[in-house]
Design an enzyme around this catalytic site. Structure first.
Site, PDB file in Angstrom:
ATOM      1  N   CYS A 105       0.823  -1.214   0.000  1.00 21.68           N
ATOM      2  CA  CYS A 105       0.000   0.000   0.000  1.00 21.68           C
ATOM      3  C   CYS A 105       0.859   1.266   0.000  1.00 21.68           C
ATOM      4  CB  CYS A 105      -0.945   0.001   1.204  1.00 21.68           C
ATOM      5  SG  CYS A 105      -0.076   0.010   2.773  1.00 21.68           S
ATOM      6  N   ASP A 153       2.225   2.656   2.582  1.00 21.48           N
ATOM      7  CA  ASP A 153       2.102   3.434   3.814  1.00 21.48           C
ATOM      8  C   ASP A 153       3.370   3.316   4.662  1.00 21.48           C
ATOM      9  OD1 ASP A 153      -0.365   4.012   2.907  1.00 21.48           O
ATOM     10  OD2 ASP A 153      -1.487   2.917   4.430  1.00 21.48           O
ATOM     11  N   CYS A 186      -2.523  -3.081   8.522  1.00 22.77           N
ATOM     12  CA  CYS A 186      -2.194  -1.758   9.080  1.00 22.77           C
ATOM     13  C   CYS A 186      -1.755  -1.913  10.544  1.00 22.77           C
ATOM     14  CB  CYS A 186      -3.392  -0.821   8.990  1.00 22.77           C
ATOM     15  SG  CYS A 186      -4.271  -0.912   7.419  1.00 22.77           S
TER      16      CYS A 186
HETATM   17 FE1  FES Z   1      -1.663  -0.071   4.234  1.00 26.83          FE
HETATM   18 FE2  FES Z   1      -3.405   0.801   5.946  1.00 26.83          FE
HETATM   19  S1  FES Z   1      -3.732   0.420   3.838  1.00 26.83           S
HETATM   20  S2  FES Z   1      -1.302   0.533   6.275  1.00 26.83           S
END
Ligand code: FES
Length: 123
Positions: free
Chosen positions: A33, A35, A102
């Site tokens: 993702c 993040d 996450c």
């Molecule tokens: Fe990847 Fe939340 S979508 S950390």
């Protein structure tokens, strides 16, 4: 889809920011993702006296960083190392299945920051 606790920690995240001269810093990311989560620790005599985070990520990543930092504040390094993503999810009253990764990021960021502290201490 999200519990009240997730919404609360997402809209009013605790412990946001950074600590200058932190005793331990951990940064982790999720390749899928994109993040990124960064956690800063202030540690005195093996007790986490302060913790801050900066998360560039989704709402669940922000909520998990917020609650995970709350959970380890005031704890010993040994206690904080026992934090699991499952405990983080439980503390948030659950997360949707596709958002579990996450919470893994939060567990990894805490552990990375503690490892950094232990490495610096051993020098
Ligand atoms: Fe990847 Fe939340 S979508 S950390």
């Amino acid at each position: 889809m999200y519990s009240d606790k997730v919404m609360d920690h997402f809209s009013c995240p605790r412990n946001v920011g950074e600590i200058e001269n932190a005793d331990g810093v951990g940064e982790v990311g999720n390749a899928h993702c994109g993040d990124i989560m960064k956690i800063y620790l202030k540690i005195e005599e093996d007790v986490i006296t302060d913790v801050k985070f900066k998360t560039f990520g989704c709402g669940a990543a922000i909520a998990t960083s917020s609650i995970a930092t709350d959970m380890i504040k005031g704890k010993t390094v040994e206690e904080a190392l026992k934090i699991t993503n499952k405990a983080v999810v439980e503390a948030l009253d659950g997360l949707p299945a596709q958002k579990i990764h996450c919470s893994v990021l939060a567990e990894e960021a805490v552990k990375a920051a503690i490892e950094d502290y232990q490495k610096k201490k051993a020098q």
